[in-house]
Design an enzyme around this catalytic site. Structure first.
Site, mmCIF file in Angstrom:
data_model
loop_
_atom_site.group_PDB
_atom_site.id
_atom_site.type_symbol
_atom_site.label_atom_id
_atom_site.label_comp_id
_atom_site.label_asym_id
_atom_site.label_seq_id
_atom_site.Cartn_x
_atom_site.Cartn_y
_atom_site.Cartn_z
ATOM 1 N N GLU A 47 -8.637 3.599 16.388
ATOM 2 C CA GLU A 47 -9.175 2.391 17.152
ATOM 3 C C GLU A 47 -8.547 1.219 16.796
ATOM 4 O O GLU A 47 -8.072 0.802 15.856
ATOM 5 C CB GLU A 47 -10.907 2.402 16.942
ATOM 6 C CG GLU A 47 -11.451 0.982 17.446
ATOM 7 C CD GLU A 47 -12.912 0.823 17.105
ATOM 8 O OE1 GLU A 47 -12.976 0.935 15.681
ATOM 9 O OE2 GLU A 47 -13.666 0.466 17.643
ATOM 10 N N ASN A 107 -12.658 -2.062 24.635
ATOM 11 C CA ASN A 107 -12.141 -1.442 23.372
ATOM 12 C C ASN A 107 -11.666 -0.142 24.163
ATOM 13 O O ASN A 107 -12.530 0.632 24.375
ATOM 14 C CB ASN A 107 -13.318 -1.480 22.379
ATOM 15 C CG ASN A 107 -12.609 -0.973 21.059
ATOM 16 O OD1 ASN A 107 -11.724 -0.226 20.899
ATOM 17 N ND2 ASN A 107 -13.723 -1.191 20.164
ATOM 18 N N LYS A 124 -14.626 2.193 25.595
ATOM 19 C CA LYS A 124 -15.686 2.136 24.233
ATOM 20 C C LYS A 124 -17.073 1.868 24.976
ATOM 21 O O LYS A 124 -17.359 0.817 25.520
ATOM 22 C CB LYS A 124 -15.546 1.577 23.316
ATOM 23 C CG LYS A 124 -16.651 1.733 21.990
ATOM 24 C CD LYS A 124 -16.026 0.896 21.046
ATOM 25 C CE LYS A 124 -17.098 1.345 19.690
ATOM 26 N NZ LYS A 124 -16.418 0.502 18.407
ATOM 27 N N GLU A 143 -18.268 -7.139 18.567
ATOM 28 C CA GLU A 143 -17.783 -6.227 19.513
ATOM 29 C C GLU A 143 -18.375 -6.393 20.768
ATOM 30 O O GLU A 143 -17.881 -6.859 21.903
ATOM 31 C CB GLU A 143 -17.753 -4.827 19.094
ATOM 32 C CG GLU A 143 -17.033 -4.291 17.907
ATOM 33 C CD GLU A 143 -16.847 -3.004 17.961
ATOM 34 O OE1 GLU A 143 -17.320 -2.442 16.719
ATOM 35 O OE2 GLU A 143 -16.311 -2.439 18.964
ATOM 36 N N ASN A 194 -12.991 1.954 13.092
ATOM 37 C CA ASN A 194 -12.724 0.989 12.113
ATOM 38 C C ASN A 194 -14.284 0.976 11.612
ATOM 39 O O ASN A 194 -14.994 0.230 12.219
ATOM 40 C CB ASN A 194 -12.495 -0.227 12.445
ATOM 41 C CG ASN A 194 -10.931 -0.469 12.896
ATOM 42 O OD1 ASN A 194 -10.027 -1.157 12.795
ATOM 43 N ND2 ASN A 194 -10.587 0.399 14.093
HETATM 44 N N1 ING Z 1 -17.456 0.042 13.702
HETATM 45 C C1 ING Z 1 -18.675 0.818 12.977
HETATM 46 C C2 ING Z 1 -19.030 2.268 13.350
HETATM 47 O O1 ING Z 1 -19.615 2.766 14.385
HETATM 48 C C3 ING Z 1 -21.160 0.763 12.511
HETATM 49 C C4 ING Z 1 -19.808 -0.220 13.184
HETATM 50 C C5 ING Z 1 -21.033 1.354 11.180
HETATM 51 C C6 ING Z 1 -22.432 0.665 13.096
HETATM 52 C C7 ING Z 1 -22.351 2.022 10.545
HETATM 53 C C8 ING Z 1 -23.379 1.299 12.793
HETATM 54 C C9 ING Z 1 -23.380 1.957 11.636
HETATM 55 O O2 ING Z 1 -18.509 3.218 12.659
HETATM 56 C C10 ING Z 1 -17.319 0.253 14.903
HETATM 57 N N2 ING Z 1 -16.132 -0.247 15.120
HETATM 58 O O3 ING Z 1 -17.995 1.058 15.793
#
Ligand code: ING
Length: 315
Positions: A47, A107, A124, A143, A194
């Site tokens: 990503e 995204n 996304k 985001e 990411n």
């Molecule tokens: N990053 C993370 C993901 O979903 C996240 C954000 C991490 C949300 C853990 C909830 C729990 O892997 C992105 N870029 O979506």
């Protein structure tokens, strides 16, 4: 006759905030060369593979982030990647920030075939994080500030002798993502991510980051009888640690190849796509076993219609 596709998962290490597109592209071309040497037909990049994970930073004026977005694809800076792939007859998935001519921000990920032609696009849907500055977080996760939810739905495309679907990062945590694509026949679902190694919205033991990363992809690979390829942008980006764990998962749910670093690293697997067919024709044969007419109606965002005696309690 089995349908073998040799898939490459091309994990990237950190991309510094001031790193040029050319530098990121050259790193990906190096991984493509390795993929060619190892007989890959298709390579999955992360990503936002062209830039640092810029939703980590707050900008009052969003247009000050425009330099992180692509206005055209390919552009002069990204064309060398397309050329290097086409020279080797390799298709690829590439994640990047998209700024459309009419000013929409997504995204985005694209599917490119072995001739360098863009065959599919996905934007996304599940945008995590927040849209306004949050002083309580060590890093922002904006985001919802810098992207709109995708308007293209979850698509699938015939390529490399199979049916390929695309997702991005947080999408992998939502079963709907995989189910919609598997209802459309997806045999391979590819996604970049990411993922900070610390939850900045609430305390969460650190080990759960990698556990949930693999759990969500493995479980949904099995429940949708598809290969799942998850590819990280990893490592310490401007003081924020991003998890690695890039992997290739077969329809059984087993990880068949996984990285061992948090840097630029290629892993590969020769996937027999007919392994996906077995599950779709037996245990997850939707026509034979799936009974949506018996599920009851789904009428609210919470996903269920509460019986009357409970609905008051819910208000
Ligand atoms: N990053 C993370 C993901 O979903 C996240 C954000 C991490 C949300 C853990 C909830 C729990 O892997 C992105 N870029 O979506």
């Amino acid at each position: 006759m089995s349908r073998i596709v040799t898939i490459g998962a091309a994990q990237l290490g950190p991309i510094a905030p001031d790193e040029s597109r050319a530098s990121a592209v050259n790193r990906m071309i190096e991984l493509l060369k390795q993929a060619g040497d190892r007989g890959c037909n298709f390579v999955v990049f992360p990503e936002l593979a062209l830039t640092t994970f810029f939703p980590r930073y707050y900008e009052e004026d969003i247009s000050k982030m425009n330099h992180h977005y692509e206005r055209e694809m390919p552009s002069a800076e990204t064309r060398p990647l397309f050329e290097a792939a086409a020279e080797r007859g390799i298709g690829f998935y590439l994640g990047y920030a998209e700024l459309t001519p009419d000013g929409h921000r997504y995204n985005t990920a694209i599917l490119v075939d072995e001739t360098g032609k863009i065959t599919g696009k996905y934007r996304k849907v599940h945008l995590p994080g927040h849209s306004e500055y949050d002083p309580n977080r060590p890093w922002q996760h904006l985001e919802k500030r810098y992207f709109e939810p995708g308007d293209l739905g979850f698509g699938v495309w015939r390529q490399h002798g199979g049916i390929i679907g695309m997702a991005i990062c947080n999408d992998r945590r939502w079963p709907e993502t995989y189910r919609v694509m598997s209802l459309k026949g997806a045999e391979v679902i590819v996604l970049g991510y990411n993922t900070p190694d610390v939850n900045t919205s609430a305390f969460e033991p650190n080990h759960l980051r990698m556990f949930h990363n693999h759990l969500t992809m493995q479980a949904n690979a099995y429940m949708n009888s598809a290969f799942v390829v998850g590819v990280a942008k990893a490592g310490m980006e401007d003081g924020c640690m991003l998890i690695g764990g890039s992997c290739i998962i077969q329809p059984s749910g087993e990880i068949v190849s996984q990285v061992s670093s948090v840097d630029d690293e290629l892993i590969t697997y020769s996937a027999d796509l007919d392994l996906a067919k077995m599950g779709k024709e037996t245990v997850f044969n939707y026509a034979k076993h799936r009974r949506i007419e018996h599920y009851g109606t789904i009428t609210t965002q919470t996903g269920v219609e509460l019986p009357p005696e409970l609905s008051e309690a819910a208000e």
